[in-house]
Design a protein around this motif. Structure first.
Motif, PDB file in Angstrom:
ATOM      1  N   ALA A 120       0.787  -1.193  -0.058  1.00  0.00           N
ATOM      2  CA  ALA A 120      -0.113  -0.014   0.168  1.00  0.00           C
ATOM      3  C   ALA A 120       0.874   1.184  -0.134  1.00  0.00           C
ATOM      4  O   ALA A 120       0.565   2.303  -0.344  1.00  0.00           O
ATOM      5  N   ALA A 121       2.195   1.243   0.490  1.00  0.00           N
ATOM      6  CA  ALA A 121       2.927   2.455   0.766  1.00  0.00           C
ATOM      7  C   ALA A 121       3.672   2.709  -0.616  1.00  0.00           C
ATOM      8  O   ALA A 121       4.271   3.730  -0.553  1.00  0.00           O
ATOM      9  N   ASP A 122       3.389   1.864  -1.370  1.00  0.00           N
ATOM     10  CA  ASP A 122       4.303   1.957  -2.731  1.00  0.00           C
ATOM     11  C   ASP A 122       3.495   2.579  -3.735  1.00  0.00           C
ATOM     12  O   ASP A 122       2.789   2.434  -4.797  1.00  0.00           O
ATOM     13  N   ALA A 123       3.344   3.984  -3.406  1.00  0.00           N
ATOM     14  CA  ALA A 123       2.710   4.921  -4.213  1.00  0.00           C
ATOM     15  C   ALA A 123       3.792   6.050  -4.721  1.00  0.00           C
ATOM     16  O   ALA A 123       4.608   6.559  -4.159  1.00  0.00           O
ATOM     17  N   PRO A 124       3.552   6.379  -5.972  1.00  0.00           N
ATOM     18  CA  PRO A 124       4.626   7.477  -6.763  1.00  0.00           C
ATOM     19  C   PRO A 124       4.530   8.505  -5.999  1.00  0.00           C
ATOM     20  O   PRO A 124       3.250   9.206  -5.676  1.00  0.00           O
ATOM     21  N   THR A 125       5.541   9.455  -5.999  1.00  0.00           N
ATOM     22  CA  THR A 125       5.515  10.669  -5.595  1.00  0.00           C
ATOM     23  C   THR A 125       5.267  11.707  -7.065  1.00  0.00           C
ATOM     24  O   THR A 125       5.359  11.172  -7.832  1.00  0.00           O
ATOM     25  N   SER A 126       4.970  13.057  -6.448  1.00  0.00           N
ATOM     26  CA  SER A 126       4.693  13.851  -7.439  1.00  0.00           C
ATOM     27  C   SER A 126       5.880  14.199  -8.281  1.00  0.00           C
ATOM     28  O   SER A 126       5.944  14.403  -9.544  1.00  0.00           O
ATOM     29  N   GLU A 127       6.922  13.858  -7.629  1.00  0.00           N
ATOM     30  CA  GLU A 127       8.197  14.225  -8.464  1.00  0.00           C
ATOM     31  C   GLU A 127       8.592  13.114  -9.357  1.00  0.00           C
ATOM     32  O   GLU A 127       9.130  13.498 -10.722  1.00  0.00           O
ATOM     33  N   GLU A 128       8.297  11.855  -8.904  1.00  0.00           N
ATOM     34  CA  GLU A 128       8.276  10.808  -9.856  1.00  0.00           C
ATOM     35  C   GLU A 128       7.468  10.763 -11.041  1.00  0.00           C
ATOM     36  O   GLU A 128       7.950  10.545 -12.342  1.00  0.00           O
ATOM     37  N   LEU A 129       6.228  11.224 -10.718  1.00  0.00           N
ATOM     38  CA  LEU A 129       5.258  11.313 -12.072  1.00  0.00           C
ATOM     39  C   LEU A 129       5.779  12.602 -12.903  1.00  0.00           C
ATOM     40  O   LEU A 129       5.535  12.457 -14.293  1.00  0.00           O
TER      41      LEU A 129
END
Length: 280
Positions: free
Chosen positions: A57-66
């Motif tokens: 669940a914690a594996d969510a992309p950051t805005s920087e990665e997107l």
């Protein structure tokens, strides 16, 4: 592909390499032809999923990665309606999983040339994706290709005609000519040239099936060759520079080396141009 009833949803997978840009270019060109929308997905090999194969669940992309993914794809995407996603884990699993979750109609990936040793040591992401994918995959070479047609490789079975229908969808949408190709076994002491002149009952039924699917439209030509399936299909495709080869691909099975697998796997690795794999 569910392309006749709604807007195309094209999913293109990338790994940020220069070769992968050709996948973005292919997606943009196809989206222009069919008024489609594009999703770009990258898979990062870190997080809990990289070790377990199960996304946390914690594996969510950051805005920087997107934002990095958006900036990377922007030159090739232009103004096409696009969305972006980053997944974590094994690319062969996550790309096919995301294609199903996002209801993609087509997955586009770049088919890179790799040695047998390289595939043996690190696996083959393209093969892994198409073995798991429930939607067709278009695998393009890492170079600009001017499409000149679509060729459906058929084995004469009813299940194999699914390949022809998918090839017809792609050919119709892109305005390219369509042909069917089948390979008959070579009989002892019989010249190969007789294959087209004296087709077997299987090939005659195949011609009828193709004509039936085409309906009132001009029937696609059925090319008949004799000999080894892979050798004959490759020989035909070498004479058709820029044509997409559509093949049936069995889902599941061991990853292994493509050369040790089915005809579809061998054709995927060795075909000189783009390949459309259709799950069977």
């Amino acid at each position: 592909m569910r392309l006749s009833t709604r807007q195309w949803h094209i999913l293109v997978a990338t790994d940020y390499t220069e070769a992968a840009r050709y996948g973005i270019k292919a997606a943009a060109a196809l989206a222009s032809a069919v008024d489609g929308r594009i999703s770009v997905v990258a898979v990062e090999p870190h997080g809990e999923a990289a070790a377990t194969g199960v996304a946390a669940a914690a594996d969510a992309p950051t805005s920087e990665e997107l934002n990095r993914l958006r900036r990377w794809a922007a030159p090739e995407l232009g103004t096409h309606p696009s969305s972006f996603a980053i997944k974590y884990g094994l690319p062969g699993i996550e790309i096919s999983r995301y294609a199903e979750q996002s209801e993609a109609d087509l997955v586009i990936m770049v088919r890179k040339r790799r040695s047998k040793m390289s595939r043996a040591l690190s696996g083959d992401t393209v093969d892994s994706v198409v073995r798991r994918s429930v939607v067709p995959c278009l695998l393009v070479p890492p170079e600009t290709v001017q499409l000149t047609g679509v060729v459906a490789a058929l084995d004469g079975t009813d299940r194999g005609m699914v390949v022809f229908r998918e090839a017809l969808e792609l050919a119709t949408a892109t305005g390219q000519p369509l042909a069917a190709l089948t390979v008959e076994p070579l009989r002892a002491n019989e010249p190969a040239v007789l294959a087209a002149q004296v087709p077997t009952g299987r090939s005659l039924l195949l011609q009828e099936s193709v004509q039936g699917i085409m309906g009132g439209e001009a029937a696609a030509p059925v090319i008949i060759r004799r000999g080894d399936i892979v050798e004959q299909v490759l020989a035909e495709m070498r004479d058709r520079v820029g044509s997409v080869l559509a093949v049936g691909y069995h889902r599941g099975g061991p990853p292994g080396l493509i050369e040790a697998g089915s005809s579809g796997r061998r054709l995927l690795q060795q075909s000189p141009g783009p390949v459309l794999t259709v799950p069977l």
